[in-house]
Structure formats: structure tokens, C-alpha cells
Motif scaffolding. Structure first.
Motif, mmCIF file in Angstrom:
data_model
loop_
_atom_site.group_PDB
_atom_site.id
_atom_site.type_symbol
_atom_site.label_atom_id
_atom_site.label_comp_id
_atom_site.label_asym_id
_atom_site.label_seq_id
_atom_site.Cartn_x
_atom_site.Cartn_y
_atom_site.Cartn_z
ATOM 1 N N MET A 68 0.850 -1.167 0.000
ATOM 2 C CA MET A 68 0.000 0.000 0.000
ATOM 3 C C MET A 68 0.898 1.232 0.000
ATOM 4 S SD MET A 68 -2.334 1.184 3.061
ATOM 5 C CE MET A 68 -3.727 2.077 3.047
ATOM 6 N N LYS A 69 0.458 2.272 -0.677
ATOM 7 C CA LYS A 69 1.223 3.509 -0.735
ATOM 8 C C LYS A 69 0.501 4.593 0.060
ATOM 9 C CE LYS A 69 3.240 2.310 -5.054
ATOM 10 N NZ LYS A 69 3.892 2.699 -6.225
ATOM 11 N N ILE A 70 1.284 5.408 0.770
ATOM 12 C CA ILE A 70 0.738 6.522 1.532
ATOM 13 C C ILE A 70 1.469 7.796 1.127
ATOM 14 C CG2 ILE A 70 0.050 5.093 3.498
ATOM 15 C CD1 ILE A 70 2.530 6.212 4.981
ATOM 16 N N ILE A 71 0.845 8.915 1.417
ATOM 17 C CA ILE A 71 1.466 10.206 1.142
ATOM 18 C C ILE A 71 2.020 10.750 2.450
ATOM 19 C CG2 ILE A 71 1.052 12.578 0.407
ATOM 20 C CD1 ILE A 71 -1.172 11.468 -1.414
ATOM 21 N N VAL A 72 3.296 11.124 2.430
ATOM 22 C CA VAL A 72 3.962 11.687 3.599
ATOM 23 C C VAL A 72 4.359 13.127 3.265
ATOM 24 C CG1 VAL A 72 5.945 11.495 5.149
ATOM 25 C CG2 VAL A 72 4.826 9.430 4.301
ATOM 26 N N THR A 73 4.095 14.049 4.179
ATOM 27 C CA THR A 73 4.434 15.452 3.987
ATOM 28 C C THR A 73 5.793 15.746 4.605
ATOM 29 O OG1 THR A 73 2.103 16.053 4.041
ATOM 30 C CG2 THR A 73 3.675 17.824 4.408
ATOM 31 N N TYR A 74 6.616 16.487 3.869
ATOM 32 C CA TYR A 74 7.926 16.908 4.338
ATOM 33 C C TYR A 74 7.981 18.431 4.398
ATOM 34 C CZ TYR A 74 9.968 12.268 3.669
ATOM 35 O OH TYR A 74 10.269 10.932 3.759
ATOM 36 N N ASP A 75 8.454 18.963 5.517
ATOM 37 C CA ASP A 75 8.762 20.394 5.602
ATOM 38 C C ASP A 75 10.104 20.598 4.917
ATOM 39 O OD1 ASP A 75 6.603 21.424 7.056
ATOM 40 O OD2 ASP A 75 7.473 20.786 8.960
ATOM 41 N N VAL A 76 10.199 21.629 4.101
ATOM 42 C CA VAL A 76 11.468 21.952 3.455
ATOM 43 C C VAL A 76 12.049 23.153 4.195
ATOM 44 C CG1 VAL A 76 12.603 22.659 1.321
ATOM 45 C CG2 VAL A 76 10.638 21.104 1.235
#
Length: 138
Positions: A1-9
Motif C-alpha cells: 500500500m502507498k501513503i502520502i507523507v508530507t515533508y517540511d522543506v
């Protein structure tokens, strides 16, 4: 399964990045100033064309001019703050999202938290998958 992960830049402040930010913000400020001047001109032109609607025209154009003026004030504030920051400080430079694979048996704790990408002069310095993960140094 694929999930979306948020990264702060995060951008590490250097002389080069400081100059780049200032240049970008000064150009945006100048553009907004030109837009305000153009809106003033268009407002006067329309008011002469439709004298019966002068108040309504002024209200509509004033709203647009105010929006741009507020953005210019915010840019002035950002430029002042940038001058006060020391070299090496981290500046929030947005967020990106990444698709990651999750499989049965993977540890979930921390996956729901944001990761962090650190950039210095356009070069990725580190990627931290989440608050519990290890730094990936580049």
C-alpha cells in the motif's frame, strides 16, 4: 500500500540564499507596486467612463489595491526579518509530499508525522523521514 507523507522543506541561510530571497521579494514588491499604479489608472479611467458608478468602482478597486498593499507590507516585514537572521539559521521554505510504500509488518509509529528536508544553496543536505527516524545525510 502507498501513503502520502508530507515533508517540511527548510533552507539553511547563507549569503547566497539571503541574496536570492531578497532579490525574489524585491522583484515581487516592485511588481505589486506596478499593479497598484495600474489599478489606480484603470479606476480613474472607469470612473470617467461611468460617472454614475464612481463609488462602486472605487470600492472594488480599493479592495484590490488594499490586498496588494498588504502583500507589500508583508514582503517588507519578511525582508526586515531576513536581515536580522544569522547565517546558518533554518528558514521554512514550504512543504512537499512524497509517496511511500507501507507493508504489513512495517512500524507505523511516526509515519503520520511530518518529515524534514534541509537544503543549503540548492543542495539537499539531509532528509529526516519523521520525528523518530534517523537523518539521511547526503
Amino acid at each position: 500500500m502507498k501513503i502520502i507523507v508530507t515533508y517540511d522543506v527548510k533552507q539553511i541561510l547563507t549569503e547566497e540564499s539571503r541574496a536570492s530571497y531578497l532579490d525574489e521579494w524585491q522583484k515581487e514588491h516592485a511588481s505589486l507596486l506596478r499593479e497598484c499604479d495600474h489599478l489606480q489608472f484603470e479606476m480613474k479611467r472607469l470612473q470617467k467612463k461611468r460617472p454614475s458608478d464612481q463609488k462602486w468602482i472605487a470600492d472594488q478597486f480599493d479592495k484590490e489595491i488594499r490586498t496588494r498593499s498588504e502583500r507589500m507590507s508583508f514582503l517588507d516585514f519578511k525582508m526586515d526579518q531576513l536581515d536580522q537572521l544569522t547565517l546558518g539559521a533554518e528558514i521554512h521554505d514550504g512543504e512537499i509530499q512524497s509517496i511511500q510504500e507501507v507493508q504489513m509488518g512495517d512500524e507505523w509509529h511516526g509515519r503520520e508525522q511530518k518529515g524534514k528536508i534541509v537544503v543549503k544553496d540548492g543542495i539537499v543536505q539531509s532528509i529526516v523521514p519523521d520525528s523518530k527516524g534517523k537523518d539521511i545525510m547526503i
